[in-house]
Write an enzyme that holds these catalytic residues in place. Structure first.
Site, PDB file in Angstrom:
ATOM      1  N   SER A  15       0.815  -1.218   0.000  1.00 61.20           N
ATOM      2  CA  SER A  15       0.000   0.000   0.000  1.00 61.20           C
ATOM      3  C   SER A  15       0.850   1.271   0.000  1.00 61.20           C
ATOM      4  CB  SER A  15      -0.897   0.004   1.236  1.00 61.20           C
ATOM      5  OG  SER A  15      -1.506   1.265   1.359  1.00 61.20           O
ATOM      6  N   THR A  70      -9.813  -1.658   2.743  1.00 63.04           N
ATOM      7  CA  THR A  70      -9.666  -2.045   1.341  1.00 63.04           C
ATOM      8  C   THR A  70     -10.096  -3.493   1.199  1.00 63.04           C
ATOM      9  OG1 THR A  70      -8.171  -2.040  -0.542  1.00 63.04           O
ATOM     10  CG2 THR A  70      -7.170  -2.516   1.587  1.00 63.04           C
ATOM     11  N   LYS A 125     -14.552  -3.955   2.570  1.00 64.90           N
ATOM     12  CA  LYS A 125     -15.357  -2.738   2.413  1.00 64.90           C
ATOM     13  C   LYS A 125     -16.840  -2.935   2.750  1.00 64.90           C
ATOM     14  CE  LYS A 125     -12.432  -0.524  -1.027  1.00 64.90           C
ATOM     15  NZ  LYS A 125     -12.370   0.160  -2.317  1.00 64.90           N
ATOM     16  N   ASN A 146     -14.979   2.805   2.484  1.00 63.37           N
ATOM     17  CA  ASN A 146     -13.508   2.728   2.452  1.00 63.37           C
ATOM     18  C   ASN A 146     -12.848   3.635   3.494  1.00 63.37           C
ATOM     19  OD1 ASN A 146     -13.782   5.269   1.292  1.00 63.37           O
ATOM     20  ND2 ASN A 146     -12.119   4.943  -0.158  1.00 63.37           N
ATOM     21  N   ASP A 170     -14.085   6.641  -2.872  1.00 64.47           N
ATOM     22  CA  ASP A 170     -13.497   6.116  -4.117  1.00 64.47           C
ATOM     23  C   ASP A 170     -14.001   6.857  -5.372  1.00 64.47           C
ATOM     24  OD1 ASP A 170     -11.933   4.176  -2.903  1.00 64.47           O
ATOM     25  OD2 ASP A 170     -13.458   2.612  -3.069  1.00 64.47           O
ATOM     26  N   GLY A 187     -16.386  -2.192 -17.459  1.00 67.22           N
ATOM     27  CA  GLY A 187     -16.323  -2.989 -16.234  1.00 67.22           C
ATOM     28  C   GLY A 187     -17.521  -2.686 -15.352  1.00 67.22           C
ATOM     29  N   GLY A 201     -16.968  -3.385  -8.182  1.00 65.75           N
ATOM     30  CA  GLY A 201     -17.119  -2.381  -7.121  1.00 65.75           C
ATOM     31  C   GLY A 201     -16.590  -1.009  -7.523  1.00 65.75           C
ATOM     32  N   ALA A 202     -15.479  -0.987  -8.244  1.00 65.31           N
ATOM     33  CA  ALA A 202     -14.885   0.292  -8.647  1.00 65.31           C
ATOM     34  C   ALA A 202     -15.830   1.027  -9.604  1.00 65.31           C
ATOM     35  CB  ALA A 202     -13.536   0.052  -9.301  1.00 65.31           C
TER      36      ALA A 202
HETATM   37  P1  ATR Z   1     -13.745  -4.704  -8.255  1.00 65.81           P
HETATM   38  O1  ATR Z   1     -14.705  -4.736  -7.118  1.00 65.81           O
HETATM   39  O2  ATR Z   1     -12.311  -4.558  -7.816  1.00 65.81           O
HETATM   40  O3  ATR Z   1     -14.104  -3.721  -9.319  1.00 65.81           O
HETATM   41  P2  ATR Z   1     -14.859  -7.208  -9.311  1.00 65.81           P
HETATM   42  O4  ATR Z   1     -16.132  -6.998  -8.625  1.00 65.81           O
HETATM   43  O5  ATR Z   1     -14.213  -8.546  -9.223  1.00 65.81           O
HETATM   44  O6  ATR Z   1     -13.720  -6.192  -8.860  1.00 65.81           O
HETATM   45  O7  ATR Z   1     -15.040  -6.809 -10.846  1.00 65.81           O
HETATM   46  C1  ATR Z   1     -14.055  -7.014 -11.764  1.00 65.81           C
HETATM   47  C2  ATR Z   1     -14.446  -6.407 -13.109  1.00 65.81           C
HETATM   48  O8  ATR Z   1     -13.413  -6.706 -14.041  1.00 65.81           O
HETATM   49  C3  ATR Z   1     -15.713  -6.998 -13.695  1.00 65.81           C
HETATM   50  O9  ATR Z   1     -16.333  -6.001 -14.482  1.00 65.81           O
HETATM   51  C4  ATR Z   1     -15.151  -8.120 -14.590  1.00 65.81           C
HETATM   52  O10 ATR Z   1     -16.007  -8.522 -15.630  1.00 65.81           O
HETATM   53  P3  ATR Z   1     -17.153  -9.644 -15.318  1.00 65.81           P
HETATM   54  O11 ATR Z   1     -18.222  -8.941 -14.531  1.00 65.81           O
HETATM   55  O12 ATR Z   1     -17.616 -10.082 -16.665  1.00 65.81           O
HETATM   56  O13 ATR Z   1     -16.461 -10.737 -14.534  1.00 65.81           O
HETATM   57  C5  ATR Z   1     -13.966  -7.408 -15.149  1.00 65.81           C
HETATM   58  N1  ATR Z   1     -12.951  -8.288 -15.707  1.00 65.81           N
HETATM   59  C6  ATR Z   1     -12.049  -9.027 -15.025  1.00 65.81           C
HETATM   60  N2  ATR Z   1     -11.233  -9.692 -15.881  1.00 65.81           N
HETATM   61  C7  ATR Z   1     -11.635  -9.371 -17.137  1.00 65.81           C
HETATM   62  C8  ATR Z   1     -11.184  -9.713 -18.453  1.00 65.81           C
HETATM   63  N3  ATR Z   1     -10.156 -10.528 -18.658  1.00 65.81           N
HETATM   64  N4  ATR Z   1     -11.828  -9.138 -19.506  1.00 65.81           N
HETATM   65  C9  ATR Z   1     -12.865  -8.307 -19.317  1.00 65.81           C
HETATM   66  N5  ATR Z   1     -13.336  -7.948 -18.095  1.00 65.81           N
HETATM   67  C10 ATR Z   1     -12.728  -8.454 -17.024  1.00 65.81           C
END
Ligand code: ATR
Length: 277
Positions: A13, A60, A64, A85, A100, A126, A129-130
């Protein structure tokens, strides 16, 4: 002032460095300690945290959401997102915040002050969570459009359904969105795709990207992802993940201390530090 970060893992971190700098900048005395707490240890750790007398802490991955039952109140964004967070100890107990998404939007406005307004069309890539945090922050900002494109379209749809009628919003697949990249003013890559050591990966091709669009990637290792390199080649303006990281830390510091620290003042030093890690 005693602050800290609870997560797993937390070893890499940058937060202790950032908060150390902010204490220095504001002429305050304080500590920021790392607590590596595994998910199965979390519940037993909470009473220990109360004993330590922390004034505030960050959470983190993967804590969360887990912290919610232990809090005495939530701010509006933490309530809307169901994720926290930042926690501040007050005379009303522990209050949870989520910095965030607001950190993201604020850092983008720092760099491109005129580009975020009621006509701005935003695309999020995507739906984790982000993305949820950034979606909510743009919604609060009152932009024109926030579309969400994800590998799993149903997850994008679930975020879109948390919107409001004043902001247009639709869910798209990663294939469908590629031909319409020119329709957006701001495109934000919110997944871990392209993160070191998989830094040769990009989430979608950017051939149809138009000049002057702002393209952002929340990944900050490497600092300039292949996605941002490709965006630059197409003539886009870029915004980096580490700018969001720094700004959301500054927001948390602001909540804890009531001071108004400057992220820009330590940005160059932060970049040098990140490159050296
Ligand atoms: P966070 O909370 O950190 O954003 P998460 O909830 O695991 O993490 O979400 C990860 C995101 O990355 C999701 O949008 C995931 O797509 P899916 O919902 O289809 O799983 C996306 N993601 C991860 N690996 C990927 C890849 N190789 N190609 C495209 N999208 C990907």
């Amino acid at each position: 002032m005693k602050l800290g970060l609870i997560g797993h893992p937390v070893g890499h971190s940058m937060s202790p460095w950032i908060h150390g700098k902010l204490f220095e900048q504001q002429g305050l005395n304080g500590t920021y300690q790392l607590y590596d707490v595994k998910p199965e240890e979390f519940e037993a750790f909470i009473p220990k945290l109360k004993e330590e007398g922390l004034d505030g802490f960050n959470l983190t991955v993967p804590h969360k959401e887990r912290i919610l039952p232990f809090l005495d109140g939530l701010d509006e964004s933490a309530e809307a997102l169901g994720a926290v967070n930042t926690v501040k100890r007050t005379d009303k107990g522990w209050i949870g915040y989520n910095t965030d998404g607001t950190g993201f939007v604020h850092s983008m406005k720092n760099r491109y002050p005129k580009k975020i307004n009621t006509a701005t069309r935003v695309l999020l890539l995507g739906a984790g969570g982000a993305a949820r945090g950034i979606f909510h922050a743009f919604l609060t900002e009152g932009v024109a459009t926030i579309d969400v494109s994800n590998r799993t379209v149903s997850r994008a749809q679930a975020i879109v359904e948390t919107g409001n009628p004043k902001v247009q919003s639709k869910a798209l697949s990663l294939d469908d969105v590629q031909s319409s990249l020119g329709e957006y003013d701001v495109i934000v890559q919110t997944t871990t795709v392209g993160m070191s050591p998989e830094d040769e990966e990009v989430i979608i091709p950017l051939e149809n990207l138009t000049k002057d669009t702002i393209v952002s990637d929340i990944v900050y290792r490497p600092m300039e992802t292949l996605f941002l390199k490709k965006a630059k080649r197409q003539g886009a303006n870029v915004h980096y993940g580490h700018e969001m990281l720094l700004q959301q830390a500054v927001y948390a510091f602001q909540i804890w201390t009531g001071t108004n620290p400057s992220a820009l003042e330590i940005l160059d030093e932060f970049e040098a530090k990140l490159k050296g890690v």
